[in-house]
Enzyme design. Structure first.
Site, PDB file in Angstrom:
ATOM      1  N   CYS A  73     -16.317 -41.807-103.848  1.00 44.95           N
ATOM      2  CA  CYS A  73     -15.430 -42.337-104.877  1.00 44.95           C
ATOM      3  C   CYS A  73     -14.314 -41.325-105.079  1.00 44.95           C
ATOM      4  O   CYS A  73     -14.561 -40.183-105.483  1.00 44.95           O
ATOM      5  CB  CYS A  73     -16.207 -42.547-106.168  1.00 44.95           C
ATOM      6  SG  CYS A  73     -15.108 -42.907-107.545  1.00 44.95           S
TER       7      CYS A  73
ATOM      8  N   LYS B  40     -25.229 -44.561 -81.101  1.00 46.14           N
ATOM      9  CA  LYS B  40     -25.769 -44.073 -79.839  1.00 46.14           C
ATOM     10  C   LYS B  40     -25.476 -45.017 -78.679  1.00 46.14           C
ATOM     11  O   LYS B  40     -25.490 -44.599 -77.527  1.00 46.14           O
ATOM     12  CB  LYS B  40     -27.265 -43.764 -79.947  1.00 46.14           C
ATOM     13  CG  LYS B  40     -28.191 -44.929 -79.985  1.00 46.14           C
ATOM     14  CD  LYS B  40     -29.647 -44.433 -79.930  1.00 46.14           C
ATOM     15  CE  LYS B  40     -30.606 -45.568 -80.169  1.00 46.14           C
ATOM     16  NZ  LYS B  40     -30.680 -45.987 -81.575  1.00 46.14           N
TER      17      LYS B  40
ATOM     18  N   ASN C 219     -10.991 -40.296 -92.431  1.00 45.71           N
ATOM     19  CA  ASN C 219     -11.240 -41.160 -91.272  1.00 45.71           C
ATOM     20  C   ASN C 219     -11.342 -42.594 -91.763  1.00 45.71           C
ATOM     21  O   ASN C 219     -12.164 -42.881 -92.640  1.00 45.71           O
ATOM     22  CB  ASN C 219     -12.567 -40.784 -90.594  1.00 45.71           C
ATOM     23  CG  ASN C 219     -12.846 -41.614 -89.351  1.00 45.71           C
ATOM     24  OD1 ASN C 219     -12.181 -41.469 -88.340  1.00 45.71           O
ATOM     25  ND2 ASN C 219     -13.821 -42.511 -89.452  1.00 45.71           N
ATOM     26  N   GLU C 220     -10.497 -43.443 -91.259  1.00 43.35           N
ATOM     27  CA  GLU C 220     -10.583 -44.870 -91.605  1.00 43.35           C
ATOM     28  C   GLU C 220     -10.850 -45.082 -93.090  1.00 43.35           C
ATOM     29  O   GLU C 220     -11.826 -45.737 -93.474  1.00 43.35           O
ATOM     30  CB  GLU C 220     -11.655 -45.554 -90.744  1.00 43.35           C
ATOM     31  CG  GLU C 220     -11.327 -45.506 -89.257  1.00 43.35           C
ATOM     32  CD  GLU C 220     -12.345 -46.198 -88.368  1.00 43.35           C
ATOM     33  OE1 GLU C 220     -13.407 -46.595 -88.868  1.00 43.35           O
ATOM     34  OE2 GLU C 220     -12.069 -46.343 -87.157  1.00 43.35           O
TER      35      GLU C 220
ATOM     36  N   HIS D 277     -22.561 -46.784 -78.753  1.00 45.44           N
ATOM     37  CA  HIS D 277     -21.109 -46.918 -78.708  1.00 45.44           C
ATOM     38  C   HIS D 277     -20.615 -46.264 -77.418  1.00 45.44           C
ATOM     39  O   HIS D 277     -21.033 -45.172 -77.060  1.00 45.44           O
ATOM     40  CB  HIS D 277     -20.476 -46.226 -79.918  1.00 45.44           C
ATOM     41  CG  HIS D 277     -19.008 -46.484 -80.038  1.00 45.44           C
ATOM     42  ND1 HIS D 277     -18.472 -47.375 -80.930  1.00 45.44           N
ATOM     43  CD2 HIS D 277     -17.953 -45.983 -79.353  1.00 45.44           C
ATOM     44  CE1 HIS D 277     -17.155 -47.406 -80.803  1.00 45.44           C
ATOM     45  NE2 HIS D 277     -16.812 -46.564 -79.857  1.00 45.44           N
TER      46      HIS D 277
ATOM     47  N   GLU E 172      -7.824 -43.902 -81.785  1.00 43.02           N
ATOM     48  CA  GLU E 172      -9.135 -44.222 -81.219  1.00 43.02           C
ATOM     49  C   GLU E 172      -9.078 -45.568 -80.511  1.00 43.02           C
ATOM     50  O   GLU E 172      -8.401 -46.490 -80.962  1.00 43.02           O
ATOM     51  CB  GLU E 172     -10.214 -44.331 -82.309  1.00 43.02           C
ATOM     52  CG  GLU E 172     -10.570 -43.061 -83.013  1.00 43.02           C
ATOM     53  CD  GLU E 172     -11.735 -43.269 -84.001  1.00 43.02           C
ATOM     54  OE1 GLU E 172     -12.471 -44.261 -83.855  1.00 43.02           O
ATOM     55  OE2 GLU E 172     -11.870 -42.455 -84.928  1.00 43.02           O
TER      56      GLU E 172
ATOM     57  N   CYS F  73     -13.795 -44.905-111.982  1.00 44.65           N
ATOM     58  CA  CYS F  73     -12.709 -45.758-111.501  1.00 44.65           C
ATOM     59  C   CYS F  73     -12.140 -46.600-112.639  1.00 44.65           C
ATOM     60  O   CYS F  73     -10.927 -46.832-112.704  1.00 44.65           O
ATOM     61  CB  CYS F  73     -13.185 -46.655-110.365  1.00 44.65           C
ATOM     62  SG  CYS F  73     -13.350 -45.760-108.797  1.00 44.65           S
TER      63      CYS F  73
ATOM     64  N   CYS G 214     -16.943 -47.865-110.238  1.00 45.28           N
ATOM     65  CA  CYS G 214     -17.715 -47.056-111.193  1.00 45.28           C
ATOM     66  C   CYS G 214     -16.945 -46.831-112.479  1.00 45.28           C
ATOM     67  O   CYS G 214     -15.782 -47.201-112.626  1.00 45.28           O
ATOM     68  CB  CYS G 214     -18.111 -45.737-110.535  1.00 45.28           C
ATOM     69  SG  CYS G 214     -16.757 -44.577-110.338  1.00 45.28           S
TER      70      CYS G 214
END
Lengths: 675, 675, 675
Positions: A115, A356, A149-150, A358, A307, A160, A157
């Site tokens: 968060c 594993k 990352n992404e 991927h 990627e 927030c 919550c």
């Protein structure tokens, strides 16, 4: 700010040697040599290693990895590693875990679920980024910074909720203004204290799911808030890096990703980058749309393909391997649309946990004699040969597509008419039509400068912000063509209906009036006949929503043939100024969209050279007077087409002569440096 | 330990007279006389009666029931009654209620939902079991003990979290070992304190559902822990019983039930028993698989069929009645595969609550002139006539099927390739092929002694534990045939990939190498051509997953015909030692599985005598030199087949003569005592 | 109590001027004049305005609205406005928010979600209703009171648990009686303290969803409790109004709405009213069923159509506009079946929030030259012309349909047989058959006086309360015809099975015995052949459930043709007294239901005059010796039929002559005042 400085198109990607014995690293670098891999993305999920507890930082693992990379002559894109919190952090500060749409506070697990309202998360993620930046700022291997990352998702919550209220006070200043924006007199919702406002989820305004809300204004603002709130966390880390380094900073985005309005992020990125994991069954053109959207973030500046999988994904229900040649084809497609890199996730198959299976450059046996590795090595050689000549080149587009997260959200959270329309689906359909027609195009926000475009395509622009209506009129007034559609121009920035005839502020440009919009289940259609003087009639189908159109000044281009509005207009064209405004009053099937889009392009002489060959992609990049014409064959058969230009195919070395046929093999790529 | 001592195949089942006025009991026993019912399962849900509050036990109801049963000449299988807690217990000790996968603590309701981590539940369930055992240990009617009922499900409460951590410390001793097993360097998951570990559910590692986890290692271990944790509760009660009684103890299991690894339970059961409620649409052979799996728990010792419905179920969406003859046919099927009992749920239709429409021997009107009762009475007479002659007999199998819960879990919680494979579905398909071919088979754990088998079928053995690879090699080496498939031998006991070519430790036995595995949605297939010298080619289809196989030493038995791997092997056979190792590289349609399995059986001369007659089931039991051949006709037409043996049909009294035809009517059963 | 006093059929509906600047009000009233709108429903969602905080009431907005309405000559149906709580109330008293079936306590949002167990809600809602009643009781514009809005839903909070226990103590007095009613000996559920009882939701007795419960008795009683608990809140407000006003009080119901047993509400309503929002795809007759059900609440007294959309809904997945003429047709249908009003939601399209695309008389542009407005204005003129002549008129029905919420709940929460039956679906099918056959009918509760009916249709009357079996026998005994079906008469008021042959207490009337009921998935059917002497055989299909019937005294009217019960009865008729009892043993397809129903009607000479013309609706209203025959054409073509009566069509002014043909246009309506 320029892109990272690289000697050629950087090639490589995510590298996680921390998951392996160092003995394995030798094999890695031997393989990198074979494949001409020169850039490694390092440290994306290393927080648990770099900070084993709150008081201890240990950068030795990163150090060993980066030093080894440098010693082996590789560049590093260095991550701050904050996309997954370590177990100790969640255990010590449970508020870093998100509360989901169902109102459930999560505990430790998965990734991407911090968060960003949590002061603990902000403090600790900034601190670890600062440590890493401080340590590696001057390292000769490091050429770029990679934060998070992404990024994505939402949290609901209490923290927030508090941040949302602050965000709302900044936006609306007074509760009166907020009550007006959200139309709270409806259903007795008038707020009398900011603290009465709660995040819109299944425990408050929502029913059935995230798109079903009783108050669109609240939900729309929560999407905007969420975008800004997550962005703030990115900015925290970027500021920490800037204390020590001026190298370019990015984060890997996901292009056509609904939860974050990347246009709000764009000013804060030094350069854009994204991860291209196309869903099976989506058209090839959707990847091109993703590339163009990312390129549009920074006014046409090239981006990085951060990627892609060399072979297969793992988290889908079904994860086919990329067919022979496809990885190369899609890599060149990225470059064709403005990527200045070709990067993979990842270098070596994980041993365990959710990725594993991927795909990776090296499989579990570490072999370099597999099909996957061979294709990677071949592309590496090809990229090495091309060198730096097209780095930084631009796309000379005369067609703009407006892409707008506010309209995406507003359209899909709206009650009424049809739930089956789908913003993304419609955008993909209009872009597909442009792509098949070979239009060289930009995908831009509604705030973009439109003065350079001859065609502006604005489908399903449900929400109108600022002066976009006036600027679209200006495009037509000076001789351009504007295309818009049903469900456009319905609401203002607050998601309140325009109190005027549909299509609201676009009424003058389109020259029509709509009193009622019918809708039907997806399997029920209304046949539409399209016609232009001197052309045979074409029959297609309308679906989902059906404006009943009265032309005011517009001419009728297509008509419904069924139901009580049979014979009334389904597609119109309005002469406006020196140009025109087109309106499509229903969701046409793809062939209908194709027909309309090609007529719009033809009006401005913007059909591409290979518009008649399906799935033969074409686009252009230019720099310093040099011009590169990309031709990519997504078909399963060989194509021969006459060349519109003369030059040399950079990949085969063959000459291409204007007016003479050249060949593009199945999954083949031709990159002509024009003479 | 031997099975319960009974004078013949015990017949009867669940009896709940506590739900009725005693006047009804008279009618019950009159009906039992008519139907030759001699065993009653008593007390399964009586906790609220036997212990009306924490300080009071009242065994008078059980006493009256058991005394009356005894007086009427019936045996009793006596339950401890702990499968549903009483309301007072949940109200007083809320921690006995489970927390579900969504993280929701439940309150009182339904059944089978006690948390076996709760010290309160363990203490109180053990205490009531002890009281009952103490009171009825010497009662002449009681022949067996029945603990709990259909144990299962999972709990995710804080008590379970604590127990899970203890279980993990016992398994891994150090956090380093655990971090290595779970590959926690991936996604920054390195644990630095045992208390950081939380149960894997939707609030932690899971997304979308119970099969979608970010950390397979955590989820796999939680399944193992859950099996052990529930087993401990069973063992608590068994220990309490053992203080007073040496009679055999069981619990009614559910055979092909995913949540509990019954192989971990097997050593703790005195004898196995299970409840056979086939799902409509599942093949008849699936019941046979269930029987064999249960028989395999105790090294081939007969088991009890503890429950089946005489007519219909109630909790399904649709609950057809069993067609005429089917209840008898399926009862004999249970015996044919090793059951030493035929028991029903239940004696009389419940008056109210969720099973009021569940079938029973006596309907709400209490009639004995219904079709259901008549069929029950006829079977009773038949079983009485057969007497004790086949009690304790064994199945002389030369074929073994490996069934493995670890592989089931690991395969289905794995990300990657295809989510559509389904362990159970594939096991049922391979077993169906064996069953149709009439193979006399055992279903055994991977740790079983394989030295007695000529054929070992190990499909979808995703996870390899211990020395199973070596022992499969040994089967082939000494002349046997081993069959395995795609998705086998992929991961080690920790669910980490073998760092070698696929199929890992089975590479030598199969003689192949796999570099890549393709996958496709279920409606997309690849036609496979199967061929053996001297036989016509057969076309079938591969589906879901497709290993691209390079034969090292193996011969090609089937090939793909489509896509970029057209012409490469889809089925292979590798000569190994004196025997062979077969590999099926995709999920073949049933006809393809049938073809492969029959070739494997034929290699060892193990095709059954009626392999050419579909749905004519055959199996064998032997004891003390006596041999019983069971022939069951699941077809809707009469079958005439030549007899491979001579003897007497125990049910009709007719002679069967080797080489001469005998008749099996639709839904008919022939049990030949071989001369 | 009589209906509100109005000079003619009141026309208008929901009016929310508080959402608009007062300048807009002028345009509103100008439009109302054009459309002859004379009644406005005011204040339905005004609580946040009328009470901005706990200590402040501000009725000025209502005052301005009502005064203006009065000044413009309009009547007002005045709402208390309590259907949506204001934000301050939820923030101050969180217990007013509901806890859902998943056990989640909600926070502020949506509407209709106050917990009526909350003392705070009861106190505050009553207080605001009292204030409004006190202020406007004598206002000359006000003709009726409107409490709440579309009451419904369920809550599962702790306060509801406490209220449920009180309700249970009143119902059962002793725990022994409750334990007996709920059959708690099953599954160890015997309660020893009232406080052990918890609401039945997914955290307690339920699995999979609201219809899947382990204890039907608990869930059934919770539905009854919920009905009474919400009703109490309505009654609170009504009592407060009664302190100041004797005008009629109503609430707008939803007719065929599962969550509230409106028959329990009926005595507390002064007059019934409902909101007619048919689902697309449901038959036109379903609206007629809704009307008749509402009319049946008050012994045939006319009701009000409180809401319908002039054009389209908004909350559905797809929201088609009403086709030309359809709004008028359905308005007249309401009147034909007993409505004394035609009211819309709403006068003007909302500007924002979830109903901004819900249809209204005036669209966002406020135009009166739209198709929608023109149709509204035309109907207004028509209603004005008709005047008051049919106000208060009654339906002279000789056919009764029993509609029973207890049976609805009990049937659908039951485990067993088939989950696909669906009470509503079956009731709609039987009513559709009656409607197509032109039967003039009432829809009544099981407690209604049946002495005036010649035909009583009681399909799927799963639960039998009181003396209904005896009273159905009495209908037949005196010469009437009773029709019942499979799944009827299965359980008593406590949802416990009758301990006798199926169909329990209806066995004598139907003359049959059922020992077993088969069930099949919905796509599997059993062909049924129906036959009567002198008529050709008719083939239809049975589905879902299949009683295997043994006739005792009944004759066989239809037989199954498949499966093991081929040749046994599927439809029977039993001569009983002077009349008969019919039984349909399966869910027949619509053509089968039609056949049976028409034979039943024919037995009593009750087929309507246009029974052979599909979708030509007919019904009758009478008052003071005047008779109105309504003929409504739901077909897309013109119909010509011979008139059975002479008179004048009130809408066209044309004469209709008995025996001569008259014309009904597509979507046309003829209302003959019979001479």
């Amino acid at each position: 700010m320029p892109l990272p400085s690289t000697p050629r198109i950087p090639y490589g990607g995510d590298y996680n040697p921390e998951q392996w014995e160092e003995a394995v690293w030798d094999a890695d670098f031997a393989a990198f040599d074979l494949a001409r891999i020169d850039l490694l993305t390092v440290g994306v999920f290393t927080w648990a290693l770099t900070q084993p507890d709150e008081d201890t930082y240990d950068l030795s693992v990163l150090e060993r990895i980066i030093d080894r990379a440098h010693a082996e002559g590789r560049m590093v894109c260095l991550a701050t590693g904050t996309a997954a919190v370590p177990p100790w952090l969640a255990a010590k500060y449970p508020d870093v875990c998100r509360t989901d749409f169902e109102g459930r506070r999560h505990v430790y697990g998965v990734r991407h679920n911090a968060c960003t309202s949590s002061a603990n998360f902000r403090r600790l993620s900034t601190a670890v980024a600062r440590r890493i930046a401080e340590r590696f700022a001057g390292h000769p291997a490091v050429v770029a910074w990679h934060i998070g990352n992404e990024y994505g998702g939402l949290c609901y919550c209490e923290l927030c909720a508090a941040e949302f209220r602050i965000w709302l006070r900044e936006r609306y200043v007074t509760l009166d203004r907020l009550n007006d924006a959200w139309n709270t007199t409806f259903w007795s919702h008038r707020y009398t204290d900011w603290d009465q406002i709660v995040p819109p989820n299944i425990l408050s305004e929502h029913w059935r799911g995230p798109n079903h809300t009783a108050f669109q204004g609240v939900t729309l603002d929560y999407h905007r808030f969420n975008t800004d709130n997550i962005l703030r966390s990115f900015q925290d880390e970027k500021d920490a890096i800037r204390e020590f380094s001026d190298l370019p900073v990015t984060t890997n985005m996901m292009a056509i990703y609904r939860h974050l309005d990347y246009h709000r992020w764009a000013p804060h990125l030094d350069f854009a980058s994204w991860d291209n994991y196309p869903t099976d069954g989506s058209p090839v053109s959707r990847m091109a749309l993703g590339h163009a959207l990312m390129r549009g973030l920074k006014d046409g500046q090239p981006f990085w393909l951060m990627e892609q999988t060399p072979t297969m994904t793992a988290t889908r229900d079904f994860n086919p391997v990329k067919r022979p040649g496809v990885m190369r084809l899609w890599s060149w497609q990225a470059i064709a649309h403005g990527s200045d890199s070709v990067l993979f996730f990842q270098m070596r198959h994980s041993r365990g946990a959710s990725e594993k299976y991927h795909g990776a450059i090296l499989n579990h046996a570490g072999r370099t004699d597999t099909r996957a590795f061979r294709e990677v090595a071949q592309l590496g050689a090809e990229l090495e040969a091309v060198g730096d000549r097209m780095l930084g080149s631009r796309t000379p587009a005369r067609v703009a597509v407006l892409f707008d997260w506010d309209s995406w959200w507003a359209l899909e959270i709206t009650d009424g008419h049809s739930r089956a329309v789908g913003y993304e689906k419609q955008m993909v359909a209009y872009h597909e039509a442009l792509w098949q027609a070979g239009a060289v195009l930009d995908v831009v926000p509604v705030g973009a400068d439109l003065s350079g475009y001859d065609v502006v395509v604005a489908p399903f622009l449900h929400l109108l912000r600022g002066d976009i209506a006036a600027r679209l009129e200006e495009v037509a007034r000076r001789g351009g063509t504007v295309l818009t559609t049903v469900m456009s121009a319905r609401v203002d920035e607050d998601d309140n209906a325009f109190l005027m005839d549909v299509p609201g502020p676009l009424g003058a440009l389109t020259g029509i009036r709509v009193d009622e919009t019918d809708s039907l289940p997806p399997d029920q259609t209304n046949t539409v006949v399209l016609s232009r003087v001197g052309e045979p009639e074409v029959r297609t189908r309308g679906r989902h929503v059906f404006d009943v159109v009265q032309t005011q000044r517009a001419e009728t281009v297509g008509v419904y043939t069924e139901d009580f509005y049979a014979g009334t207009p389904a597609v119109t064209r309005n002469a406006f100024g020196e140009g025109s405004g087109w309106y499509v009053a229903t969701c046409l099937d793809q062939d209908g969209v194709d027909w309309v889009v090609r007529h719009v392009l033809a009006e401005q002489n913007l059909l591409g050279p290979f518009a008649d060959v399906r799935d033969l992609e074409h686009t252009t990049r230019v720099i310093d007077g040099r011009r590169y014409e990309f031709v990519l064959n997504h078909r399963s058969d060989q194509v021969r087409v006459p060349a519109p230009w003369s030059g040399t195919d950079l990949l085969s070395g063959r000459a291409v002569v204007a007016g003479e046929e050249f060949v593009v093999e199945p999954t083949g790529v031709v990159v002509v440096e024009v003479r």
